[in-house]
Design a protein around this motif. Structure first.
Motif, PDB file in Angstrom:
ATOM      1  N   LYS A  25      22.752  -4.649  -4.689  1.00 50.80           N
ATOM      2  CA  LYS A  25      21.344  -4.934  -4.965  1.00 50.80           C
ATOM      3  C   LYS A  25      20.479  -4.015  -4.124  1.00 50.80           C
ATOM      4  O   LYS A  25      20.657  -3.897  -2.916  1.00 50.80           O
ATOM      5  N   MET A  26      19.539  -3.366  -4.795  1.00 51.68           N
ATOM      6  CA  MET A  26      18.592  -2.500  -4.108  1.00 51.68           C
ATOM      7  C   MET A  26      17.205  -3.116  -4.255  1.00 51.68           C
ATOM      8  O   MET A  26      16.627  -3.141  -5.344  1.00 51.68           O
ATOM      9  N   VAL A  27      16.702  -3.648  -3.169  1.00 49.45           N
ATOM     10  CA  VAL A  27      15.424  -4.351  -3.170  1.00 49.45           C
ATOM     11  C   VAL A  27      14.301  -3.345  -2.941  1.00 49.45           C
ATOM     12  O   VAL A  27      14.349  -2.543  -2.005  1.00 49.45           O
ATOM     13  N   SER A  28      13.280  -3.385  -3.788  1.00 44.76           N
ATOM     14  CA  SER A  28      12.154  -2.453  -3.661  1.00 44.76           C
ATOM     15  C   SER A  28      11.066  -3.033  -2.772  1.00 44.76           C
ATOM     16  O   SER A  28      11.051  -4.237  -2.482  1.00 44.76           O
ATOM     17  N   HIS A  29      10.152  -2.184  -2.358  1.00 46.72           N
ATOM     18  CA  HIS A  29       8.999  -2.665  -1.593  1.00 46.72           C
ATOM     19  C   HIS A  29       8.144  -3.618  -2.435  1.00 46.72           C
ATOM     20  O   HIS A  29       7.551  -4.558  -1.908  1.00 46.72           O
ATOM     21  N   GLU A  30       8.114  -3.369  -3.750  1.00 45.23           N
ATOM     22  CA  GLU A  30       7.375  -4.278  -4.636  1.00 45.23           C
ATOM     23  C   GLU A  30       8.022  -5.661  -4.643  1.00 45.23           C
ATOM     24  O   GLU A  30       7.333  -6.682  -4.662  1.00 45.23           O
ATOM     25  N   ASP A  31       9.365  -5.693  -4.613  1.00 46.19           N
ATOM     26  CA  ASP A  31      10.065  -6.977  -4.517  1.00 46.19           C
ATOM     27  C   ASP A  31       9.689  -7.706  -3.233  1.00 46.19           C
ATOM     28  O   ASP A  31       9.496  -8.922  -3.222  1.00 46.19           O
ATOM     29  N   ILE A  32       9.605  -6.943  -2.144  1.00 44.12           N
ATOM     30  CA  ILE A  32       9.262  -7.544  -0.853  1.00 44.12           C
ATOM     31  C   ILE A  32       7.845  -8.088  -0.887  1.00 44.12           C
ATOM     32  O   ILE A  32       7.570  -9.195  -0.399  1.00 44.12           O
ATOM     33  N   ARG A  33       6.928  -7.319  -1.483  1.00 46.85           N
ATOM     34  CA  ARG A  33       5.551  -7.799  -1.572  1.00 46.85           C
ATOM     35  C   ARG A  33       5.486  -9.107  -2.366  1.00 46.85           C
ATOM     36  O   ARG A  33       4.786 -10.050  -1.986  1.00 46.85           O
ATOM     37  N   ALA A  34       6.227  -9.151  -3.465  1.00 48.13           N
ATOM     38  CA  ALA A  34       6.240 -10.373  -4.278  1.00 48.13           C
ATOM     39  C   ALA A  34       6.844 -11.534  -3.497  1.00 48.13           C
ATOM     40  O   ALA A  34       6.351 -12.670  -3.558  1.00 48.13           O
ATOM     41  N   MET A  35       7.897 -11.242  -2.753  1.00 49.15           N
ATOM     42  CA  MET A  35       8.548 -12.277  -1.960  1.00 49.15           C
ATOM     43  C   MET A  35       7.591 -12.840  -0.908  1.00 49.15           C
ATOM     44  O   MET A  35       7.479 -14.054  -0.698  1.00 49.15           O
ATOM     45  N   GLN A  36       6.869 -11.950  -0.241  1.00 49.85           N
ATOM     46  CA  GLN A  36       5.952 -12.373   0.808  1.00 49.85           C
ATOM     47  C   GLN A  36       4.781 -13.173   0.238  1.00 49.85           C
ATOM     48  O   GLN A  36       4.368 -14.184   0.815  1.00 49.85           O
ATOM     49  N   LYS A  37       4.260 -12.713  -0.893  1.00 54.38           N
ATOM     50  CA  LYS A  37       3.136 -13.434  -1.504  1.00 54.38           C
ATOM     51  C   LYS A  37       3.585 -14.804  -2.013  1.00 54.38           C
ATOM     52  O   LYS A  37       2.839 -15.787  -1.912  1.00 54.38           O
TER      53      LYS A  37
END
Length: 374
Positions: A235-247
């Motif tokens: 699994k390669m997590v993107s910065h966009e994934d991280i932003r969604a996770m944080q929000k």
């Protein structure tokens, strides 16, 4: 038994604390008195199992952490380059955060390695045959061939790992110098999971403002990690994934917080309504009290609506899958908020009715008095 020191201390040549199992040191300068490679400062704490060094530094030379029973070691925020050699045959877990110059000399039973820093902090001489989990995040690993070679050497030492997490910056360096691994077979024969995961920032607003470019893993680098374990998950997590996770996490936190406030408001309103008929107050006092309650109700209602809008704005920015996850909780919250705001309105109406009732009673008493024959 555990101890925590927050001031400078000078230890005697023999520091015998046989009952000590946990030791946390803060802001301590540690001077190496074991230049001959002997056991070191902590060896006289025979039962020490957990050691944490916070904001410590090495006074001179290399420092040995040498202990036969140490199980958990945490090194956090060295105040300078802290050269530390670790010899701990029973060590199971090591966590390194912003501390350079760590050398795992002998840690044959190590199962978990977590390492985070701005630059590459770690050397490994030990055979790590029981390694289960490795999580390495290096924000600025360097982009020279020498830096890439250091990364490859470390990865070779981690070949027994089962669950491996790296940050994209490491992958980027490997892709720049792919010739260092293109002719090597994959060393990871036991790998069950590979995850490429960016650094998670605590403040989603800060993360939103960042413009980091996404890293693409080349085929050669991917094969280097996965060819030895073709069934491993990737699994390669993107910065966009991280932003969604944080929000998403922020929205869930705000929902929980507002739910607790609504429960408090419901209890408070019910208490007011019970006491409303019990209070003995003159008419002027009743109207003054009502005025205060109307203002408080207005503020409370505005606060609830404001919080709901804040949560809705965050949810609106989420990807559809994240929205679907959190929407049921938000819908339930809106219904609970509606109930509370209706209770606030109802309480105010009842207070108005009670005031009018008292005015009518007063008028009736006055009229009765005037009608009484003299």
């Amino acid at each position: 038994m555990g101890l925590t020191y927050k001031n400078s201390i000078t230890t005697p040549p023999t520091w015998d604390m046989l009952a000590l199992t946990t030791l946390n040191l803060f802001y301590v300068i540690m001077y190496a008195d074991n230049t001959d490679g002997s056991a070191g400062l902590f060896s006289n704490c025979a039962n020490l199992k957990n050691l944490t060094l916070n904001f410590c530094s090495m006074g001179s030379g290399r420092f040995n952490i040498c202990h036969p029973r140490l199980s958990n070691l945490t090194l956090i925020d060295s105040q300078q380059y802290g050269d530390v050699d670790v010899v701990a045959p029973q060590l199971k877990n090591i966590t390194i955060t912003n501390w350079r110059g760590i050398h795992l000399v002998s840690t044959p039973n190590l199962a978990s390695l977590q390492c985070e820093g701005r630059s590459f902090p770690l050397q490994v001489s030990a055979e790590l045959l029981h390694l289960e989990m490795v999580d390495i995040c290096v924000l600025h690993p360097g982009d020279s061939r020498k830096d890439a070679h250091e990364i490859v050497c470390l990865l070779q030492k981690l070949h027994c790992v089962k669950f491996l997490t790296l940050n994209p910056e490491i992958i980027k360096v490997l892709c720049l110098y792919v010739e260092l691994i293109s002719h090597q077979s994959s060393p990871f024969a036991n790998l069950k999971s590979l995850k490429i995961h960016p650094k998670i920032y605590p403040d989603y607003v800060t993360l939103t403002e960042q413009t980091q470019a996404e890293v693409t893993m080349s085929t050669e680098v991917k094969n280097y990690f996965l060819d030895g374990s073709p069934d491993a998950s990737f699994k390669m997590v993107s910065h966009e994934d991280i932003r969604a996770m944080q929000k998403t996490k922020l929205a869930q936190s705000l929902i929980t917080e507002l739910q607790a406030l609504l429960e408090q408001d419901k209890a408070s309103i019910e208490t007011k309504m019970v006491k409303m008929h019990e209070e003995k107050t003159d008419i002027d006092g009743c109207w003054k009290y009502l005025s205060v309650q109307i203002e408080k109700g207005k503020e409370k209602t505005s606060d609830i609506i404001s919080k709901l809008k804040e949560i809705k704005d965050i949810i609106t920015e989420l990807p559809a899958s994240n929205q679907a996850t959190i929407q049921p909780s938000f819908s339930t919250l809106c219904m609970e908020a509606d109930i509370v705001m209706n209770k606030i309105t109802d309480c105010t109406k009842r207070q108005c009715d009670e005031n009018l009732r008292r005015v009518n009673v007063c008028f009736h008493e006055l009229a009765t008095t005037l009608q009484t024959p003299s």
